[in-house]
Write a protein that holds these residues in place. Structure first.
Motif, PDB file in Angstrom:
ATOM      1  N   GLN A  65      35.815  23.438  37.750  1.00  0.00           N
ATOM      2  CA  GLN A  65      34.799  24.296  36.917  1.00  0.00           C
ATOM      3  C   GLN A  65      34.390  25.518  37.338  1.00  0.00           C
ATOM      4  O   GLN A  65      34.232  26.363  36.498  1.00  0.00           O
ATOM      5  N   ALA A  66      34.317  25.583  38.567  1.00  0.00           N
ATOM      6  CA  ALA A  66      34.134  27.079  39.349  1.00  0.00           C
ATOM      7  C   ALA A  66      35.358  28.367  38.966  1.00  0.00           C
ATOM      8  O   ALA A  66      34.935  29.355  38.418  1.00  0.00           O
ATOM      9  N   THR A  67      36.457  27.689  38.775  1.00  0.00           N
ATOM     10  CA  THR A  67      37.580  28.646  38.607  1.00  0.00           C
ATOM     11  C   THR A  67      37.535  28.878  36.926  1.00  0.00           C
ATOM     12  O   THR A  67      37.672  30.071  36.783  1.00  0.00           O
ATOM     13  N   ALA A  68      37.319  27.813  36.189  1.00  0.00           N
ATOM     14  CA  ALA A  68      37.169  28.102  34.968  1.00  0.00           C
ATOM     15  C   ALA A  68      36.036  29.064  34.354  1.00  0.00           C
ATOM     16  O   ALA A  68      36.152  29.984  33.527  1.00  0.00           O
ATOM     17  N   ASP A  69      35.000  28.796  35.153  1.00  0.00           N
ATOM     18  CA  ASP A  69      33.766  29.548  34.720  1.00  0.00           C
ATOM     19  C   ASP A  69      34.163  31.415  35.428  1.00  0.00           C
ATOM     20  O   ASP A  69      33.761  32.043  34.377  1.00  0.00           O
ATOM     21  N   ALA A  70      34.737  31.269  36.257  1.00  0.00           N
ATOM     22  CA  ALA A  70      35.329  32.686  36.892  1.00  0.00           C
ATOM     23  C   ALA A  70      36.030  33.422  35.921  1.00  0.00           C
ATOM     24  O   ALA A  70      36.100  34.519  35.503  1.00  0.00           O
ATOM     25  N   ILE A  71      36.968  32.600  35.144  1.00  0.00           N
ATOM     26  CA  ILE A  71      37.969  33.006  34.058  1.00  0.00           C
ATOM     27  C   ILE A  71      37.307  33.492  32.687  1.00  0.00           C
ATOM     28  O   ILE A  71      37.562  34.538  32.474  1.00  0.00           O
ATOM     29  N   TYR A  72      36.543  32.524  32.581  1.00  0.00           N
ATOM     30  CA  TYR A  72      35.686  32.832  31.373  1.00  0.00           C
ATOM     31  C   TYR A  72      34.551  34.002  31.467  1.00  0.00           C
ATOM     32  O   TYR A  72      34.657  35.011  30.627  1.00  0.00           O
ATOM     33  N   ASP A  73      34.197  34.148  32.501  1.00  0.00           N
ATOM     34  CA  ASP A  73      33.078  35.431  32.469  1.00  0.00           C
ATOM     35  C   ASP A  73      33.715  36.513  32.706  1.00  0.00           C
ATOM     36  O   ASP A  73      33.374  37.509  32.377  1.00  0.00           O
ATOM     37  N   TYR A  74      34.928  36.541  33.505  1.00  0.00           N
ATOM     38  CA  TYR A  74      35.696  37.908  33.720  1.00  0.00           C
ATOM     39  C   TYR A  74      36.079  38.498  32.362  1.00  0.00           C
ATOM     40  O   TYR A  74      35.819  39.619  31.913  1.00  0.00           O
ATOM     41  N   ILE A  75      36.775  37.495  31.519  1.00  0.00           N
ATOM     42  CA  ILE A  75      37.270  37.898  29.830  1.00  0.00           C
ATOM     43  C   ILE A  75      35.846  38.106  29.180  1.00  0.00           C
ATOM     44  O   ILE A  75      35.928  39.274  28.440  1.00  0.00           O
ATOM     45  N   ARG A  76      34.847  37.487  29.375  1.00  0.00           N
ATOM     46  CA  ARG A  76      33.751  37.814  28.461  1.00  0.00           C
ATOM     47  C   ARG A  76      33.076  39.167  28.877  1.00  0.00           C
ATOM     48  O   ARG A  76      32.610  40.024  27.993  1.00  0.00           O
ATOM     49  N   THR A  77      33.193  39.634  30.290  1.00  0.00           N
ATOM     50  CA  THR A  77      32.671  40.950  30.550  1.00  0.00           C
ATOM     51  C   THR A  77      33.709  42.053  30.530  1.00  0.00           C
ATOM     52  O   THR A  77      33.486  43.185  30.603  1.00  0.00           O
ATOM     53  N   GLU A  78      35.012  41.547  30.433  1.00  0.00           N
ATOM     54  CA  GLU A  78      35.987  42.625  30.445  1.00  0.00           C
ATOM     55  C   GLU A  78      37.017  42.615  29.313  1.00  0.00           C
ATOM     56  O   GLU A  78      38.233  42.305  29.507  1.00  0.00           O
ATOM     57  N   PRO A  79      36.353  42.732  28.128  1.00  0.00           N
ATOM     58  CA  PRO A  79      37.070  42.616  26.853  1.00  0.00           C
ATOM     59  C   PRO A  79      38.271  43.180  26.691  1.00  0.00           C
ATOM     60  O   PRO A  79      38.272  44.566  27.076  1.00  0.00           O
ATOM     61  N   THR A  80      39.542  42.736  26.320  1.00  0.00           N
ATOM     62  CA  THR A  80      40.799  43.420  26.245  1.00  0.00           C
ATOM     63  C   THR A  80      41.382  43.974  27.313  1.00  0.00           C
ATOM     64  O   THR A  80      42.528  44.667  27.285  1.00  0.00           O
ATOM     65  N   THR A  81      40.848  43.617  28.599  1.00  0.00           N
ATOM     66  CA  THR A  81      41.579  44.033  29.908  1.00  0.00           C
ATOM     67  C   THR A  81      42.833  43.439  29.976  1.00  0.00           C
ATOM     68  O   THR A  81      43.731  44.120  30.182  1.00  0.00           O
ATOM     69  N   TYR A  82      42.941  42.113  29.902  1.00  0.00           N
ATOM     70  CA  TYR A  82      44.267  41.476  29.967  1.00  0.00           C
ATOM     71  C   TYR A  82      45.351  41.833  28.875  1.00  0.00           C
ATOM     72  O   TYR A  82      46.610  42.135  29.261  1.00  0.00           O
ATOM     73  N   LEU A  83      44.742  42.155  27.690  1.00  0.00           N
ATOM     74  CA  LEU A  83      45.544  42.739  26.614  1.00  0.00           C
ATOM     75  C   LEU A  83      46.362  43.888  26.975  1.00  0.00           C
ATOM     76  O   LEU A  83      47.312  44.321  26.552  1.00  0.00           O
ATOM     77  N   LYS A  84      45.234  45.081  27.614  1.00  0.00           N
ATOM     78  CA  LYS A  84      45.859  46.253  28.045  1.00  0.00           C
ATOM     79  C   LYS A  84      47.225  46.067  28.844  1.00  0.00           C
ATOM     80  O   LYS A  84      47.824  46.956  28.512  1.00  0.00           O
TER      81      LYS A  84
END
Length: 641
Positions: free
Chosen positions: A553-572
């Motif tokens: 869950q800690a890893t899942a939370d970290a992934i979710y929160d990064y994507i939540r606070t950095e929209p479109t970064t991975y897509l870039k």
């Protein structure tokens, strides 16, 4: 007109004053006629109007921002007057509205220019500017959606790194640097005001995010390091001063004075400013109620579409992007399964881990960069075609106090008029030696960011003295290129291992590592769309990640929160990469037997950072190159257009 000059030079006394009036009337009439003629010519000269507008857009992008100006131009004088004193751009709602109005006016002027009357280079720049300004105007309408203090990429952590690498070419640069330190309290206070306005608009960050920002502010200006004189903003300042002393621009006794002044500003100006920002964020903590994707906010979809276009350079709809990603994911997964099965057959092992890779023969970053430059020669155009002096590259380690909230690695772009000095930072806490470091340096250095930045800018400089394109941001092209060549570097890494006696299965293992990375980033891109466009909840993301073996869950939370606070970064990164692959397919179809990796890469580098719609149109206009040309003849022909 000659008479007018004669009278101006004559002593103004006696009857000469009366005689003087007639030539002045003639001069005024002539000036009005000239002005009218100039205005007529200006209105009917699209090239002149485009040049004027370009200069205004470029100057406006750097006005009142000495830090950006210094990183963009080593010598601003041919283009604009540097702000005095040197300062950072303080936020205000009024300035934001003025900037939006200016965008609208610039777009109107741009649309009045007939691109068919421009030369081919300016016509391409015109098309880039038009779509760019249209999208920026759309983003400006989404007030308070931008987050300058994001936990992973906010200015609270970026600013110190930019200060540490602020080049002292002259004593004047150093004095400007100290003036910038003086302006930090006003700059950070303006960000605090912005965050208060965000809170009033119901758009403030979550309590957890606010806590991270507070912790970062406390850690960045660590009092114990400052008091010991060991803070990286102290040590790097002295290193730069030493360079001025060696060049004879600074006397040793002056160096002591400026070291003392830097220490004073860091301890009594900058550090308190960070504390004040932390206090402001702490007081606002708890006022943000939104903990999900952008689509849940009133203008969230509009802002997400703006970010998609801005950060990826793709004109695809979210639905089209999702379809593209899903198809790619299926292909990657099938290829990975086949490779894993082949690896198990060859090695007789059931467990696959990258720990099975043999040790890399390279002991440091410079050896890796040298190897990469050697291996890329056949498929990438040489910088030597554009410059007599090849750029230098220094690799540095991220300061320990910054490791927890700094990227695994990053490259700092040099000024467009001085491409020689390049710096790559490596975060040793999150970048492992061996394969990971090798592919990371390919991404950041050769044939990645450093190579692409220097080649594209040198080529641009050879074609025009118009710097406006450096004011435009094309994250999808820049990061897509770096991710594209990072994938190529996995093949290079495989060759390195095999040439140094590694078993043949090592090649399969590097291919597996490459596919696993692509699968992971692809999945994060799909989650980005799910969270910000389709409204997936945290629990939805938990279930998606668990299906791919991520159940902690800690890893899942970290992934979710990064994507939540950095929209479109991975897509870039990844969508930019997929768009380049799509362009490569089109180039292969268009050029037929004339297609080579060298020609395709040269096309991209000479086009420079762009949106992908413009690149596709440009590709369709590219003439055929005869395959009978030798390698060097082809390279020179392409490099010089």
């Amino acid at each position: 007109m000659r008479g007018a000059h004669t009278y101006i030079k004559t002593p103004q006394q006696g009857t000469l004053l009366v005689k003087k009036r007639i030539p002045l009337i003639i001069t005024a009439a002539a000036l009005l006629l000239f002005a009218g003629l100039f205005f007529f010519l200006y209105r009917n000269n699209d090239t002149l109007r485009f040049q004027k507008l370009s200069e205004e857009i470029f100057a406006q992008s750097l006005s009142q921002d000495s830090l950006s100006l210094h990183y963009t131009l080593a010598d601003p004088s041919p283009y604009l007057k540097a702000p005095s004193p040197a300062t950072l751009p303080a936020y205000s709602r009024e300035s934001q509205k003025e900037a939006a109005a200016l965008l609208e006016n610039q777009l109107l002027v741009l649309q009045e220019i007939n691109p068919e009357k421009l030369n081919s280079h300016d016509r391409y720049t015109w098309s880039l500017l038009t779509s760019y300004l249209e999208n920026e105007l759309a983003g400006a309408r989404c007030e308070y959606y931008e987050e300058p203090l994001a936990p992973s990429s906010g200015m609270q952590s970026q600013l110190p790194v930019l200060l540490a690498e602020y080049t002292f070419r002259t004593k004047s640069d150093m004095e400007d640097y100290l003036e910038i330190l003086e302006s930090i309290p006003a700059y950070l206070e303006s960000l605090a005001v912005y965050e208060k306005e965000k809170a009033n608009a119901g758009l403030f960050m979550t309590e957890a995010d606010a806590g991270e920002i507070v912790d970062q502010c406390d850690a960045i200006m660590a009092p114990d390091l400052l008091s010991a004189g060991e803070h990286f903003l102290q040590t790097t300042f002295q290193e730069r001063l030493d360079g001025l002393v060696e060049d004879g621009q600074l006397k040793p006794e002056e160096e002591e004075f400026y070291i003392s002044e830097n220490n004073r500003l860091l301890t009594t100006v900058v550090s308190p400013a960070y504390t004040a920002l932390a206090d402001s964020i702490f007081l606002l903590s708890g006022s943000g109620s939104h903990n999900g994707g952008l689509c849940e906010l009133p203008s969230g979809i509009a802002y997400y579409l703006y970010l998609l276009r801005r950060n990826t350079g793709s004109s695809r709809t979210p639905e089209e992007i999702q379809s593209l990603l899903s198809d790619q994911f299926q292909n990657l997964y099938q290829n990975l399964q086949a490779l894993v099965e082949t690896y198990r057959e060859q090695t007789g092992t059931g467990t696959i881990t990258l720990d099975d890779l043999p040790a890399f023969p390279f002991q440091n970053a410079q050896e890796i960069l040298d190897d990469l430059q050697n291996r890329m020669q056949a498929d990438f155009p040489a910088l030597a075609v554009l410059t007599d002096s090849l750029p230098s590259c220094r690799t540095k380690s991220v300061a320990e106090s910054m490791e927890d909230f700094t990227s695994p690695a990053f490259y700092l772009t040099p000024p467009i008029d001085d491409m020689d000095d390049n710096v790559i930072y490596v975060n040793n806490s999150s970048t492992s030696p061996g394969l990971e470091l090798y592919t990371t340096l390919a991404h950041e250095g050769y044939p990645g960011h450093l190579y692409q930045t220097v080649y594209s800018q040198l080529y641009e400089n050879s074609k025009t003295d118009n710097p406006v394109r450096s004011a435009l941001f094309y994250g999808g092209f820049v990061e897509g290129w770096a991710y594209y060549v990072e994938n190529i570097a996995y093949g290079y890494a495989s060759d390195v291992l095999l040439q140094n006696g590694a078993p043949n299965a090592s090649s399969l293992l590097t291919d597996i590592a490459c596919l696993e990375r692509n699968l992971q980033v692809n999945l994060y891109c799909l989650l980005d769309l799910s969270i910000h466009y389709y409204g997936a909840s945290r629990q939805d993301v938990y279930r998606s990640l668990a299906a791919f073996g991520i159940s902690d869950q800690a890893t899942a939370d970290a992934i979710y929160d990064y994507i939540r606070t950095e929209p479109t970064t991975y897509l870039k990164y990844y969508l930019g990469y997929l768009e380049i692959l799509a362009l490569r397919d089109k180039a292969t179809e268009l050029w037929g037997d004339d297609y080579t990796p060298l020609r395709f890469h040269t096309f991209l580098l000479q086009a420079g950072p762009s949106d992908f719609t413009s690149l596709e149109k440009k590709l369709a206009e590219t003439p055929t190159v005869k395959t009978t040309l030798s390698y060097m003849e082809t390279e020179k022909k392409l490099a010089h257009g």
